[in-house]
Motif scaffolding. Structure first.
Motif, PDB file in Angstrom:
ATOM      1  N   MET A 195       0.810  -1.220   0.000  1.00 28.34           N
ATOM      2  CA  MET A 195       0.000   0.000   0.000  1.00 28.34           C
ATOM      3  C   MET A 195       0.843   1.270   0.000  1.00 28.34           C
ATOM      4  O   MET A 195       0.292   2.368  -0.082  1.00 28.34           O
ATOM      5  N   THR A 196       2.171   1.144   0.102  1.00 24.81           N
ATOM      6  CA  THR A 196       3.026   2.342   0.156  1.00 24.81           C
ATOM      7  C   THR A 196       3.448   2.836  -1.220  1.00 24.81           C
ATOM      8  O   THR A 196       4.172   3.822  -1.316  1.00 24.81           O
ATOM      9  N   GLY A 197       3.062   2.106  -2.265  1.00 27.68           N
ATOM     10  CA  GLY A 197       3.364   2.531  -3.622  1.00 27.68           C
ATOM     11  C   GLY A 197       4.759   2.191  -4.122  1.00 27.68           C
ATOM     12  O   GLY A 197       5.333   2.968  -4.893  1.00 27.68           O
ATOM     13  N   PRO A 198       5.299   1.021  -3.756  1.00 25.10           N
ATOM     14  CA  PRO A 198       6.618   0.660  -4.276  1.00 25.10           C
ATOM     15  C   PRO A 198       6.533   0.296  -5.754  1.00 25.10           C
ATOM     16  O   PRO A 198       5.455  -0.003  -6.262  1.00 25.10           O
ATOM     17  N   SER A 199       7.687   0.305  -6.423  1.00 19.01           N
ATOM     18  CA  SER A 199       7.681  -0.127  -7.824  1.00 19.01           C
ATOM     19  C   SER A 199       7.414  -1.628  -7.862  1.00 19.01           C
ATOM     20  O   SER A 199       7.801  -2.372  -6.952  1.00 19.01           O
ATOM     21  N   LEU A 200       6.764  -2.071  -8.909  1.00 22.62           N
ATOM     22  CA  LEU A 200       6.425  -3.481  -9.050  1.00 22.62           C
ATOM     23  C   LEU A 200       7.683  -4.347  -9.077  1.00 22.62           C
ATOM     24  O   LEU A 200       7.740  -5.394  -8.421  1.00 22.62           O
ATOM     25  N   ALA A 201       8.692  -3.906  -9.802  1.00 23.53           N
ATOM     26  CA  ALA A 201       9.921  -4.708  -9.924  1.00 23.53           C
ATOM     27  C   ALA A 201      10.608  -4.881  -8.566  1.00 23.53           C
ATOM     28  O   ALA A 201      11.050  -5.975  -8.218  1.00 23.53           O
ATOM     29  N   VAL A 202      10.689  -3.814  -7.803  1.00 21.99           N
ATOM     30  CA  VAL A 202      11.339  -3.878  -6.487  1.00 21.99           C
ATOM     31  C   VAL A 202      10.511  -4.734  -5.536  1.00 21.99           C
ATOM     32  O   VAL A 202      11.046  -5.579  -4.803  1.00 21.99           O
ATOM     33  N   ALA A 203       9.208  -4.535  -5.548  1.00 18.09           N
ATOM     34  CA  ALA A 203       8.333  -5.318  -4.672  1.00 18.09           C
ATOM     35  C   ALA A 203       8.418  -6.806  -5.028  1.00 18.09           C
ATOM     36  O   ALA A 203       8.546  -7.654  -4.145  1.00 18.09           O
ATOM     37  N   ARG A 204       8.357  -7.108  -6.323  1.00 16.99           N
ATOM     38  CA  ARG A 204       8.450  -8.505  -6.761  1.00 16.99           C
ATOM     39  C   ARG A 204       9.758  -9.130  -6.281  1.00 16.99           C
ATOM     40  O   ARG A 204       9.780 -10.276  -5.835  1.00 16.99           O
ATOM     41  N   LEU A 205      10.835  -8.387  -6.355  1.00 24.60           N
ATOM     42  CA  LEU A 205      12.129  -8.887  -5.888  1.00 24.60           C
ATOM     43  C   LEU A 205      12.075  -9.194  -4.384  1.00 24.60           C
ATOM     44  O   LEU A 205      12.563 -10.238  -3.947  1.00 24.60           O
ATOM     45  N   HIS A 206      11.484  -8.298  -3.602  1.00 25.00           N
ATOM     46  CA  HIS A 206      11.317  -8.545  -2.162  1.00 25.00           C
ATOM     47  C   HIS A 206      10.553  -9.846  -1.931  1.00 25.00           C
ATOM     48  O   HIS A 206      10.980 -10.697  -1.148  1.00 25.00           O
ATOM     49  N   PHE A 207       9.415  -9.992  -2.594  1.00 23.29           N
ATOM     50  CA  PHE A 207       8.555 -11.153  -2.376  1.00 23.29           C
ATOM     51  C   PHE A 207       9.225 -12.441  -2.861  1.00 23.29           C
ATOM     52  O   PHE A 207       9.159 -13.473  -2.179  1.00 23.29           O
ATOM     53  N   LEU A 208       9.863 -12.393  -4.020  1.00 23.42           N
ATOM     54  CA  LEU A 208      10.512 -13.567  -4.589  1.00 23.42           C
ATOM     55  C   LEU A 208      11.690 -14.031  -3.730  1.00 23.42           C
ATOM     56  O   LEU A 208      11.834 -15.230  -3.453  1.00 23.42           O
ATOM     57  N   VAL A 209      12.522 -13.100  -3.314  1.00 28.50           N
ATOM     58  CA  VAL A 209      13.671 -13.464  -2.478  1.00 28.50           C
ATOM     59  C   VAL A 209      13.197 -14.101  -1.178  1.00 28.50           C
ATOM     60  O   VAL A 209      13.728 -15.140  -0.754  1.00 28.50           O
ATOM     61  N   PHE A 210      12.190 -13.497  -0.545  1.00 30.19           N
ATOM     62  CA  PHE A 210      11.670 -14.073   0.697  1.00 30.19           C
ATOM     63  C   PHE A 210      11.143 -15.482   0.445  1.00 30.19           C
ATOM     64  O   PHE A 210      11.470 -16.420   1.178  1.00 30.19           O
ATOM     65  N   PHE A 211      10.338 -15.635  -0.598  1.00 29.09           N
ATOM     66  CA  PHE A 211       9.754 -16.939  -0.908  1.00 29.09           C
ATOM     67  C   PHE A 211      10.829 -17.999  -1.151  1.00 29.09           C
ATOM     68  O   PHE A 211      10.798 -19.082  -0.559  1.00 29.09           O
TER      69      PHE A 211
END
Length: 149
Positions: A88-104
């Protein structure tokens, strides 16, 4: 019925969040299957159903599965909270995807390392790598809301 989530970052988060929850269910199922195979039950009524009170006992393999599951709960549940707010903070999709993918990926590796007793420091490295996106999201959330506090 198709549900359309218009926030691409949140949709990405939901995708990885659901995969993580499914992974937790899989670990729970594995724990139950190992209990049955090893005949090591946590409750006397279960032991009685499967042969007697001598099976009301601890088993190292079952305990390893339980620790993997507990570690998931300690790490994935905060990730789900942080990821939802971060989305909800408005991050870029690419950066957010990287966060989620790395965690996963790190959490999957952590579970594999736990269940198969891979050589150290595989499990602890996977744990540490998963903490990086969680910490990053927490900091970004705090920075986004700091003006309102």
């Amino acid at each position: 019925m198709a549900v359309i989530i218009r926030n691409e970052v949140f949709s990405c988060f939901v995708f990885y969040g659901v995969l993580l929850v499914l992974k937790m269910y899989i670990i729970a199922i594995i724990t139950g299957q190992v209990r049955l195979r090893k005949k090591a039950f946590a409750n006397p009524e279960d032991a009685m159903r499967h042969g007697g009170l001598e099976f009301y006992r601890l088993d190292p393999d079952v305990e390893r599965c339980r620790r993997a599951h507990n570690n998931d709960m300690e790490n994935i549940l905060p990730f789900l909270f942080l990821g939802a707010i971060y989305s909800m903070t408005g991050p870029s999709l690419a950066v957010a995807r990287l966060h989620f993918l790395v965690f996963f990926l790190a959490r999957v590796l952590h579970s594999v390392a736990y269940l198969f007793a891979l050589r150290a420091p595989t499990r602890s490295l996977a744990y540490t790598v998963a903490q990086i996106p969680s910490f990053s999201m927490a900091v970004q959330i705090l920075m986004a809301v700091a003006a309102y506090a």
